[in-house]
Scaffold this active site. Sequence first.
Site, short mmCIF file in Angstrom:
data_model
loop_
_atom_site.label_atom_id
_atom_site.label_comp_id
_atom_site.label_asym_id
_atom_site.label_seq_id
_atom_site.Cartn_x
_atom_site.Cartn_y
_atom_site.Cartn_z
N GLU A 170 0.84 -1.20 0.00
CA GLU A 170 0.00 0.00 0.00
C GLU A 170 0.87 1.26 0.00
OE1 GLU A 170 -2.07 -3.10 2.69
OE2 GLU A 170 -0.02 -2.46 2.24
N CYS B 35 -2.16 -2.93 7.38
CA CYS B 35 -1.71 -2.84 8.77
C CYS B 35 -2.02 -1.42 9.24
CB CYS B 35 -0.22 -3.16 8.86
SG CYS B 35 0.84 -1.93 8.03
N CYS C 107 -0.02 1.46 7.43
CA CYS C 107 -0.48 1.65 6.05
C CYS C 107 -1.89 2.24 6.02
CB CYS C 107 -0.43 0.34 5.27
SG CYS C 107 1.25 -0.13 4.80
#
Length: 167
Positions: A75, A101, A104
């Site tokens: 990402e 996560c 991100c």
Amino acid sequence: MTAPHRSSWDQYFMDIAVQVATRATCDRKHVGAVLVRDRTILSTGYNGSIRGLPHCDEVGHMMENGHCVATVHAEANAIIQAAKNGVAIDGATMYTTASPCWPCFKLIANAGCKRIVFGEFYRDPRIFEYASRLGLELVALGEAARAAAEAARGTPEDRPPPEKSTG
């Protein structure tokens, strides 16, 4: 004669993210990401080492707390690639093969993305609460939808006990 099956736009772009993930260079988890606006691909990214450094699958992993921290996540790489090429991503949708996560997720939100479509739930249920607070739409495709719903509800020990009926 029946018409052939035609994928939804979400599935179409997720299929492309799956293909992008095949370029990943950290063999612990292959993740692909595609940034899209108005049904046009703006940028792609996959998890891999810092540009110019050797890849995990060549030299091993840099492990901290059970996670490889040598790689830049898919990402983040999609966002970086767009910035490097002068491509505005405000209002875009991020398609990613695994839910972002926490770090991100924050990048995606601050980059102005309005939707995140993911294919597999990956470890951080905080994204559900904060996406809701921010008005950022999270869409789980396929099997991820069930796992995402469970993660959003929390584990049984996180949930309040059911109210007892008094009637």
